[in-house]
Motif scaffolding. Sequence first.
Motif, PDB file in Angstrom:
ATOM      1  N   UNK A 187     -46.880  31.217 -15.435  1.00 12.61           N
ATOM      2  CA  UNK A 187     -47.915  30.351 -16.012  1.00 12.61           C
ATOM      3  C   UNK A 187     -48.188  30.615 -17.487  1.00 12.61           C
ATOM      4  N   UNK A 188     -47.783  31.773 -17.995  1.00 14.90           N
ATOM      5  CA  UNK A 188     -48.012  32.051 -19.401  1.00 14.90           C
ATOM      6  C   UNK A 188     -46.937  31.511 -20.319  1.00 14.90           C
ATOM      7  N   UNK A 189     -45.851  30.963 -19.748  1.00 11.12           N
ATOM      8  CA  UNK A 189     -44.724  30.575 -20.600  1.00 11.12           C
ATOM      9  C   UNK A 189     -44.147  29.191 -20.317  1.00 11.12           C
ATOM     10  N   UNK A 190     -44.715  28.454 -19.368  1.00 11.69           N
ATOM     11  CA  UNK A 190     -44.184  27.124 -19.050  1.00 11.69           C
ATOM     12  C   UNK A 190     -45.306  26.089 -19.040  1.00 11.69           C
ATOM     13  N   UNK A 191     -44.916  24.817 -19.050  1.00  9.73           N
ATOM     14  CA  UNK A 191     -45.906  23.728 -18.986  1.00  9.73           C
ATOM     15  C   UNK A 191     -46.405  23.494 -17.568  1.00  9.73           C
ATOM     16  N   UNK A 192     -45.501  23.711 -16.598  1.00 14.67           N
ATOM     17  CA  UNK A 192     -45.851  23.450 -15.197  1.00 14.67           C
ATOM     18  C   UNK A 192     -45.230  24.509 -14.291  1.00 14.67           C
ATOM     19  N   UNK A 237     -39.719  17.201  -8.311  1.00 14.81           N
ATOM     20  CA  UNK A 237     -39.484  18.332  -9.212  1.00 14.81           C
ATOM     21  C   UNK A 237     -38.432  17.974 -10.265  1.00 14.81           C
ATOM     22  N   UNK A 238     -37.370  17.322  -9.828  1.00 14.19           N
ATOM     23  CA  UNK A 238     -36.275  16.979 -10.743  1.00 14.19           C
ATOM     24  C   UNK A 238     -36.769  16.123 -11.893  1.00 14.19           C
ATOM     25  N   UNK A 239     -37.607  15.144 -11.606  1.00 16.90           N
ATOM     26  CA  UNK A 239     -38.066  14.247 -12.659  1.00 16.90           C
ATOM     27  C   UNK A 239     -39.186  14.861 -13.495  1.00 16.90           C
ATOM     28  N   UNK A 240     -40.106  15.550 -12.850  1.00 15.94           N
ATOM     29  CA  UNK A 240     -41.203  16.173 -13.588  1.00 15.94           C
ATOM     30  C   UNK A 240     -40.693  17.262 -14.529  1.00 15.94           C
ATOM     31  N   UNK A 241     -39.664  17.988 -14.104  1.00 11.50           N
ATOM     32  CA  UNK A 241     -39.123  19.067 -14.934  1.00 11.50           C
ATOM     33  C   UNK A 241     -38.442  18.531 -16.186  1.00 11.50           C
TER      34      UNK A 241
END
Length: 223
Positions: free
Chosen positions: A23-28, A174-178
């Motif tokens: 959580x400290x290094x990604x958007x989601x 997940x595929x599209x959100x990522x």
Amino acid sequence: MFLRGASHKLTYHAFYMPPLENIGRVDRVFIPITDENHHMLLVFHTIAAKWTHFNSFRGTSIQTLQYYHKKAIVLVETSNIFLCLLKECAAISLKTKLVQIPDFDAKKLRGLNEASARMIAKILAINELTPEYAQTMKYLIRHDTTNFKLTENKECPQQANNSNDCGIFVMHFIKQLSKDQQIESDFNKEKVWEMRKEVLMKIMSNERSWISIKEREERNAKE
């Protein structure tokens, strides 16, 4: 993943570790969850400061929608308990270079029973503060995750009532959100089968798959 009847240790590694590491290094952070035989997706948005629940089977009644939404609420509450424990000792963790949580206090349960609290503390006690963990601690110091609201995404595509495609839908989400794409609403049966084939080919071609191992063994035998 939320596993009904799973051991404390398995639940820790499957559900608690992804937020701690990311959580400290990604958007989601994507957290696939399971209730009985149904798979759904819970997304922790670190920048947008919210949670979103994606469910490919909301049903035709308000009762079905509420049933699965309540499952997501439980997961968010459970995650917040863990994140609050990390936050409480975040400054100490950064100073000692070890991941820590408060000592168990029966008078201040913090939402955990004694077995869960002691299990989490025991596993964390052997974890040195990696750069990823340190970023999470700094994030928790700056944010109050208990104020992050949970929303139900009511626009994601829905599976057929008699299908077993929920897992594929979770992968689709997940595929599209990522990729920062809007979830494709027209995820029909043909596209479901295309994705099934795609996943199957990835499994079969993986170096640890039975087929790959068998091919290497046969090749080595000929040499």
